[in-house]
Design a protein around this motif. Sequence first.
Motif, PDB file in Angstrom:
ATOM      1  N   TYR A   1      48.498  34.482  27.523  1.00 48.11           N
ATOM      2  CA  TYR A   1      47.532  33.470  27.941  1.00 48.11           C
ATOM      3  C   TYR A   1      48.164  32.455  28.888  1.00 48.11           C
ATOM      4  N   LEU A   2      49.333  31.966  28.538  1.00 47.16           N
ATOM      5  CA  LEU A   2      49.973  30.942  29.365  1.00 47.16           C
ATOM      6  C   LEU A   2      50.285  31.451  30.772  1.00 47.16           C
ATOM      7  N   GLY A   3      50.519  32.744  30.915  1.00 48.82           N
ATOM      8  CA  GLY A   3      50.818  33.298  32.233  1.00 48.82           C
ATOM      9  C   GLY A   3      49.642  33.933  32.929  1.00 48.82           C
ATOM     10  N   SER A   4      48.470  33.949  32.273  1.00 46.29           N
ATOM     11  CA  SER A   4      47.346  34.726  32.770  1.00 46.29           C
ATOM     12  C   SER A   4      46.864  34.280  34.148  1.00 46.29           C
ATOM     13  N   ARG A   5      46.593  33.010  34.324  1.00 42.36           N
ATOM     14  CA  ARG A   5      46.100  32.526  35.620  1.00 42.36           C
ATOM     15  C   ARG A   5      47.139  32.741  36.722  1.00 42.36           C
ATOM     16  N   GLU A   6      48.396  32.489  36.410  1.00 39.46           N
ATOM     17  CA  GLU A   6      49.451  32.686  37.397  1.00 39.46           C
ATOM     18  C   GLU A   6      49.548  34.158  37.787  1.00 39.46           C
ATOM     19  N   LEU A   7      49.434  35.041  36.811  1.00 44.54           N
ATOM     20  CA  LEU A   7      49.469  36.471  37.095  1.00 44.54           C
ATOM     21  C   LEU A   7      48.325  36.868  38.020  1.00 44.54           C
ATOM     22  N   MET A   8      47.131  36.409  37.742  1.00 43.23           N
ATOM     23  CA  MET A   8      45.984  36.740  38.587  1.00 43.23           C
ATOM     24  C   MET A   8      46.186  36.224  40.013  1.00 43.23           C
ATOM     25  N   GLN A   9      46.790  35.041  40.135  1.00 42.47           N
ATOM     26  CA  GLN A   9      47.029  34.482  41.458  1.00 42.47           C
ATOM     27  C   GLN A   9      48.065  35.300  42.219  1.00 42.47           C
ATOM     28  N   ILE A  10      49.088  35.738  41.527  1.00 41.82           N
ATOM     29  CA  ILE A  10      50.103  36.587  42.153  1.00 41.82           C
ATOM     30  C   ILE A  10      49.463  37.874  42.668  1.00 41.82           C
ATOM     31  N   CYS A  11      48.608  38.472  41.866  1.00 48.53           N
ATOM     32  CA  CYS A  11      47.929  39.702  42.289  1.00 48.53           C
ATOM     33  C   CYS A  11      47.079  39.454  43.529  1.00 48.53           C
ATOM     34  N   ALA A  12      46.369  38.332  43.551  1.00 50.88           N
ATOM     35  CA  ALA A  12      45.532  38.011  44.704  1.00 50.88           C
ATOM     36  C   ALA A  12      46.382  37.776  45.954  1.00 50.88           C
ATOM     37  N   ASP A  13      47.463  37.038  45.793  1.00 44.73           N
ATOM     38  CA  ASP A  13      48.315  36.710  46.939  1.00 44.73           C
ATOM     39  C   ASP A  13      48.997  37.933  47.532  1.00 44.73           C
ATOM     40  N   HIS A  14      49.268  38.928  46.696  1.00 47.56           N
ATOM     41  CA  HIS A  14      50.026  40.098  47.146  1.00 47.56           C
ATOM     42  C   HIS A  14      49.179  41.367  47.191  1.00 47.56           C
ATOM     43  N   SER A  15      47.863  41.204  47.047  1.00 48.67           N
ATOM     44  CA  SER A  15      46.956  42.361  47.051  1.00 48.67           C
ATOM     45  C   SER A  15      47.439  43.431  46.077  1.00 48.67           C
ATOM     46  N   ALA A  16      47.881  43.002  44.913  1.00 48.21           N
ATOM     47  CA  ALA A  16      48.415  43.913  43.905  1.00 48.21           C
ATOM     48  C   ALA A  16      47.318  44.326  42.933  1.00 48.21           C
ATOM     49  N   THR A  17      47.355  45.571  42.513  1.00 48.47           N
ATOM     50  CA  THR A  17      46.433  46.080  41.509  1.00 48.47           C
ATOM     51  C   THR A  17      47.010  45.837  40.121  1.00 48.47           C
ATOM     52  N   LEU A  18      46.232  45.185  39.275  1.00 45.15           N
ATOM     53  CA  LEU A  18      46.654  44.910  37.904  1.00 45.15           C
ATOM     54  C   LEU A  18      46.079  45.992  36.997  1.00 45.15           C
ATOM     55  N   VAL A  19      46.965  46.722  36.326  1.00 45.74           N
ATOM     56  CA  VAL A  19      46.551  47.786  35.417  1.00 45.74           C
ATOM     57  C   VAL A  19      46.690  47.266  33.986  1.00 45.74           C
ATOM     58  N   HIS A  20      45.565  47.092  33.313  1.00 48.00           N
ATOM     59  CA  HIS A  20      45.563  46.519  31.969  1.00 48.00           C
ATOM     60  C   HIS A  20      45.946  47.567  30.944  1.00 48.00           C
ATOM     61  N   LYS A  21      46.917  47.225  30.105  1.00 49.68           N
ATOM     62  CA  LYS A  21      47.318  48.075  29.000  1.00 49.68           C
ATOM     63  C   LYS A  21      47.429  47.236  27.726  1.00 49.68           C
ATOM     64  N   PRO A  22      46.284  46.783  27.197  1.00 51.17           N
ATOM     65  CA  PRO A  22      46.334  46.048  25.924  1.00 51.17           C
ATOM     66  C   PRO A  22      46.847  46.956  24.821  1.00 51.17           C
ATOM     67  N   VAL A  23      47.645  46.381  23.935  1.00 54.70           N
ATOM     68  CA  VAL A  23      48.285  47.156  22.866  1.00 54.70           C
ATOM     69  C   VAL A  23      48.150  46.439  21.528  1.00 54.70           C
ATOM     70  N   LEU A  24      48.422  47.188  20.466  1.00 58.18           N
ATOM     71  CA  LEU A  24      48.627  46.599  19.144  1.00 58.18           C
ATOM     72  C   LEU A  24      50.092  46.192  19.080  1.00 58.18           C
ATOM     73  N   LEU A  25      50.348  44.907  18.968  1.00 57.62           N
ATOM     74  CA  LEU A  25      51.685  44.400  19.243  1.00 57.62           C
ATOM     75  C   LEU A  25      52.718  44.718  18.163  1.00 57.62           C
TER      76      LEU A  25
END
Length: 212
Positions: free
Chosen positions: A16-40
């Motif tokens: 959560y704490l890194g979520s917005r920053e991660l999305m911004q990085i993807c936008a800035d670098h035209s990167a595709t984010l591949v979601h892999k939610p897991v049971l931790l």
Amino acid sequence: MPVIEYVYSAHSAFAYLGSRELMQICADHSATLVHKPVLLSPVIEAQGGLPFRMRTQKHVDYFFGREIERWSEFRSVPIMRQRPIHHDADYSLASGMIIALGETGALADAMAHGLLEAHWCNDADLSDSSTLMEIATELGHDANLLLESAASKEIQNKLQENTDWARDREVFGSPTYIVDGDPFYGQDRLDHVKRALVTPFKASSWSNPSVN
């Protein structure tokens, strides 16, 4: 187009704490984010890590206290000043909601962030179907249809596949970001992720001889 494989649990504080920053990085670098939610827990325990129920109180207080407070202030991310009451609840259905929306794209991005935010700002119980329906509705989805899909055998099997995939790749925590096979563990490594999208780090030459 660069790709970031995003391995996380749907209730992870540091995801959560890194979520917005991660999305911004993807936008800035035209990167595709591949979601892999897991049971931790199975992922952590497979690498020899202790589940939180077995860690010392001092470690838990530090993890769910000072570290979260500092990163919340540093990233200007609102967060509760306590461990969520429902943090140990079953979040497989919530994870299924993300998976049902696809591995990539704006819908999965928004759902992942929305669940994390609801849990860490509003103490949302991610095991409660009515709570999940409210979140889905707020994000513009047909909540009944989405929850039905999230609970399906196909989607829950995919959650288990993600968990097995992460365990086999020796992921040991949430969030972990993988860029071209190079894993970065923790939202405090997002600057490294940003750099790796432009200039990959040199391959590891580290050796660790066994000590008798």
